[in-house]
Design a protein around this motif. Structure first.
Motif, PDB file in Angstrom:
ATOM      1  N   MET A  67       9.109 -27.301  -7.206  1.00  0.00           N
ATOM      2  CA  MET A  67      10.272 -25.458  -6.805  1.00  0.00           C
ATOM      3  C   MET A  67       9.256 -24.354  -7.508  1.00  0.00           C
ATOM      4  N   LEU A  68       8.979 -23.198  -7.160  1.00  0.00           N
ATOM      5  CA  LEU A  68       8.147 -21.925  -6.746  1.00  0.00           C
ATOM      6  C   LEU A  68       9.578 -21.416  -7.364  1.00  0.00           C
ATOM      7  N   ASP A  69       8.672 -20.088  -7.147  1.00  0.00           N
ATOM      8  CA  ASP A  69       9.365 -18.834  -7.448  1.00  0.00           C
ATOM      9  C   ASP A  69      11.162 -19.061  -6.521  1.00  0.00           C
ATOM     10  N   ARG A  70      11.746 -17.648  -7.210  1.00  0.00           N
ATOM     11  CA  ARG A  70      13.121 -17.565  -6.440  1.00  0.00           C
ATOM     12  C   ARG A  70      13.156 -16.850  -5.222  1.00  0.00           C
ATOM     13  N   MET A  71      13.993 -17.685  -3.998  1.00  0.00           N
ATOM     14  CA  MET A  71      13.837 -16.710  -2.676  1.00  0.00           C
ATOM     15  C   MET A  71      15.614 -16.248  -2.610  1.00  0.00           C
ATOM     16  N   GLN A  72      14.792 -14.896  -2.213  1.00  0.00           N
ATOM     17  CA  GLN A  72      15.897 -14.794  -1.916  1.00  0.00           C
ATOM     18  C   GLN A  72      16.427 -13.794  -0.362  1.00  0.00           C
ATOM     19  N   VAL A  73      17.291 -14.437   1.092  1.00  0.00           N
ATOM     20  CA  VAL A  73      17.017 -14.363   2.051  1.00  0.00           C
ATOM     21  C   VAL A  73      18.675 -14.453   2.475  1.00  0.00           C
ATOM     22  N   GLY A  74      18.563 -13.019   3.920  1.00  0.00           N
ATOM     23  CA  GLY A  74      19.561 -13.655   3.984  1.00  0.00           C
ATOM     24  C   GLY A  74      21.281 -12.586   3.708  1.00  0.00           C
ATOM     25  N   ASP A  75      22.371 -13.125   3.378  1.00  0.00           N
ATOM     26  CA  ASP A  75      23.654 -12.336   3.290  1.00  0.00           C
ATOM     27  C   ASP A  75      23.302 -13.532   2.054  1.00  0.00           C
ATOM     28  N   VAL A  76      24.266 -12.497   1.438  1.00  0.00           N
ATOM     29  CA  VAL A  76      24.544 -13.610  -0.319  1.00  0.00           C
ATOM     30  C   VAL A  76      25.059 -12.324  -1.083  1.00  0.00           C
ATOM     31  N   PRO A  77      26.174 -12.301  -1.711  1.00  0.00           N
ATOM     32  CA  PRO A  77      26.460 -11.817  -2.117  1.00  0.00           C
ATOM     33  C   PRO A  77      26.263 -11.172  -3.516  1.00  0.00           C
ATOM     34  N   ARG A  78      26.590 -10.396  -4.078  1.00  0.00           N
ATOM     35  CA  ARG A  78      25.910  -9.880  -5.967  1.00  0.00           C
ATOM     36  C   ARG A  78      25.913 -10.356  -7.332  1.00  0.00           C
ATOM     37  N   LYS A  79      26.702 -11.421  -7.032  1.00  0.00           N
ATOM     38  CA  LYS A  79      27.266 -12.403  -8.070  1.00  0.00           C
ATOM     39  C   LYS A  79      27.507 -13.915  -7.702  1.00  0.00           C
ATOM     40  N   HIS A  80      26.856 -15.008  -8.361  1.00  0.00           N
ATOM     41  CA  HIS A  80      26.808 -16.271  -8.110  1.00  0.00           C
ATOM     42  C   HIS A  80      29.025 -16.911  -8.189  1.00  0.00           C
ATOM     43  N   HIS A  81      29.309 -17.593  -6.842  1.00  0.00           N
ATOM     44  CA  HIS A  81      30.692 -17.953  -6.682  1.00  0.00           C
ATOM     45  C   HIS A  81      31.572 -16.819  -7.125  1.00  0.00           C
ATOM     46  N   ILE A  82      31.189 -15.780  -6.064  1.00  0.00           N
ATOM     47  CA  ILE A  82      32.180 -14.818  -6.072  1.00  0.00           C
ATOM     48  C   ILE A  82      32.192 -14.574  -4.314  1.00  0.00           C
ATOM     49  N   GLN A  83      33.554 -14.118  -3.708  1.00  0.00           N
ATOM     50  CA  GLN A  83      33.421 -14.105  -3.061  1.00  0.00           C
ATOM     51  C   GLN A  83      32.446 -13.116  -1.237  1.00  0.00           C
ATOM     52  N   LEU A  84      31.809 -14.038  -0.764  1.00  0.00           N
ATOM     53  CA  LEU A  84      31.146 -13.056   0.849  1.00  0.00           C
ATOM     54  C   LEU A  84      31.895 -13.323   2.155  1.00  0.00           C
ATOM     55  N   ARG A  85      32.343 -12.374   2.628  1.00  0.00           N
ATOM     56  CA  ARG A  85      33.017 -12.452   4.067  1.00  0.00           C
ATOM     57  C   ARG A  85      32.088 -11.505   5.153  1.00  0.00           C
ATOM     58  N   GLY A  86      31.796 -12.005   5.915  1.00  0.00           N
ATOM     59  CA  GLY A  86      31.529 -11.778   7.298  1.00  0.00           C
ATOM     60  C   GLY A  86      32.214 -10.449   7.962  1.00  0.00           C
ATOM     61  N   GLY A  87      31.600  -9.723   8.684  1.00  0.00           N
ATOM     62  CA  GLY A  87      32.064  -8.378   9.061  1.00  0.00           C
ATOM     63  C   GLY A  87      33.171  -8.722  10.272  1.00  0.00           C
ATOM     64  N   ASP A  88      33.723 -10.320  10.315  1.00  0.00           N
ATOM     65  CA  ASP A  88      35.185 -10.132  10.948  1.00  0.00           C
ATOM     66  C   ASP A  88      35.698 -10.209   9.629  1.00  0.00           C
ATOM     67  N   GLY A  89      35.759 -10.639   7.919  1.00  0.00           N
ATOM     68  CA  GLY A  89      36.268 -10.511   6.802  1.00  0.00           C
ATOM     69  C   GLY A  89      36.505 -11.942   6.719  1.00  0.00           C
ATOM     70  N   ALA A  90      35.883 -13.123   7.656  1.00  0.00           N
ATOM     71  CA  ALA A  90      36.260 -14.100   7.470  1.00  0.00           C
ATOM     72  C   ALA A  90      34.712 -14.708   6.164  1.00  0.00           C
ATOM     73  N   LEU A  91      35.941 -15.372   5.937  1.00  0.00           N
ATOM     74  CA  LEU A  91      34.906 -16.115   3.463  1.00  0.00           C
ATOM     75  C   LEU A  91      33.836 -17.068   4.293  1.00  0.00           C
ATOM     76  N   ARG A  92      32.919 -16.487   3.584  1.00  0.00           N
ATOM     77  CA  ARG A  92      31.516 -18.123   3.974  1.00  0.00           C
ATOM     78  C   ARG A  92      31.981 -19.039   3.055  1.00  0.00           C
ATOM     79  N   TYR A  93      31.379 -19.716   2.876  1.00  0.00           N
ATOM     80  CA  TYR A  93      31.121 -20.835   1.524  1.00  0.00           C
ATOM     81  C   TYR A  93      30.067 -21.242   1.562  1.00  0.00           C
TER      82      TYR A  93
END
Ligand SMILES: [Fe+2]
Length: 383
Positions: free
Chosen positions: A1-27
């Motif tokens: 395993m390498l260093d941590r990467m962050q790619v694309g859309d993620v919420p500001r904290k683990h295990h909280i809601q992430l929603r798209g532009g249309d308000g749909a919840l991500r899983y």
């Protein structure tokens, strides 16, 4: 395993809601190793990632089976003499040597995987002796080329899309691959004196959501392949962060060490796994003591079977091996250079050898496919 990467859309904290532009919840999907104790990556899907239906498994490579036992001896297998089994790599792999910790073999894939693949049994490390292409995965595409090692973490949904003629040397590592601990500092960063750095690794580029029209998944668990059907494309990840992801590493990015006298293979250690150390031998100047013997010393490495896959250059200590050869020197009996190599190396300044070595800490058994491409004169070629 390498260093941590962050790619694309993620919420500001683990295990909280992430929603798209249309308000749909991500899983969210937590992709974890060693239960919940080890390295992990957290992915965010458009759809729930656990909607597979059980279906027939129509693809999957055969696991290794031991050929009848033969006398203990040094062995040489010529993988270039194998009749290439074409098709996708999921069906094209040929196992040659194995023990409870690892299996290794070759593949000559000629077509993309027609299904998605998740190996629940082992990490994959593939050395691309010839060829190139794309490893497509939930976490993005990794483009690989000749001379790269390609890493696929256990359980990651992926498929290979090779481009052109291929000759791969692959490892399955049941205990999980990691970078040797001595190359890390106390925060996990690669040390200043490590033989490679984080920048040397080719990382996944997220291309999602992405629908290739494939709705079939095969999963290996406990040595058997199982099939699932999918209602939608699994490549629906909009973002992820973590340390578990696929990568490629060019063998020539490895920075070799040279000493006044001969260094043991541990200095060439590139990847480690339970029961295995994988080393890269790359072109380099050789030992520079005025009385140095640059050729490797004969040795009894009493706790490991040693295999070397010869890639390119001149193999100064071995006679008869060629590009694509595998030598297997078993624990229990001394091995060393071919006659004349030890003396002949005195005064040499450099080696052009390119090879992948693996020290395996449990005895390796050979398959019938290995026996079929064995050089019968190898053991006596040392006398
Ligand atoms: Fe050796």
């Amino acid at each position: 395993m390498l260093d941590r990467m962050q790619v694309g859309d993620v919420p500001r904290k683990h295990h909280i809601q992430l929603r798209g532009g249309d308000g749909a919840l991500r899983y969210e999907e937590c992709f974890t190793r060693d239960g919940f104790d080890g390295p992990y990556t957290i992915l965010y899907h458009l759809r729930r990632p656990h909607l597979q239906r059980v279906a027939p498994a129509r693809h999957g490579w055969a696991g290794p089976e031991a050929a009848p036992e033969v006398a203990l001896a040094k062995r040489h297998y010529r993988t270039g003499e194998l009749a290439p089994r074409g098709g996708p790599q999921i069906d094209a792999r040929v196992a040659l040597l194995f023990n409870p910790d690892l299996a290794c073999g070759v593949a000559f894939p000629s077509a993309p995987d027609p299904v998605y693949v998740a190996d629940g049994d082992a990490d994959q490390l593939i050395y691309i002796h010839r060829g190139g292409g794309v490893l497509r995965s939930l976490l993005g595409d990794v483009t690989f080329a000749q001379g790269d090692y390609v890493f696929v973490p256990r359980g990651l949904v992926h498929r290979f899309v090779p481009d052109g003629d291929q000759h791969w040397f692959w490892f399955e590592l049941a205990g999980g691959l990691h970078l040797p601990k001595q190359w890390r500092n106390e925060v996990g960063q690669l040390r200043m004196d490590a033989p490679y750095c984080e920048r040397d690794f080719k990382r996944p580029a997220l291309r999602a959501p992405f629908d290739e029209g494939i709705r079939e998944l095969v999963v290996r668990r406990d040595g058997r392949w199982h099939g699932f059907s999918l209602a939608d494309s699994p490549l629906d990840v909009v973002g992820w962060d973590g340390t578990v992801y696929p990568w490629a590493f060019p063998i020539l990015a490895f920075q070799p060490r040279v000493s006044s006298v001969h260094l043991p293979p541990t200095w060439h250690g590139t990847f480690a796994a339970r029961g295995a150390l994988i080393c890269s031998f790359v072109p380099r100047p050789v030992d520079f003591h005025p009385e140095a013997i640059p050729c490797p010393y004969p040795h009894s490495s009493t706790h490991c079977d040693e295999i070397i896959f010869y890639c390119d250059g001149n193999f100064t200590s071995r006679r008869g091996v060629a590009s694509g050869s595998i030598s297997h020197h078993p624990m229990g009996v001394a091995h060393g250079p071919h006659p004349g190599s030890y003396e002949g190396s005195i005064g040499t300044k450099a080696t052009s050898e390119l090879a992948v070595m693996c020290d395996a800490f449990q005895p390796l058994r050979a398959t019938a496919a290995a026996r079929a491409i064995e050089d019968p004169g190898y053991q006596d070629s040392f006398i």
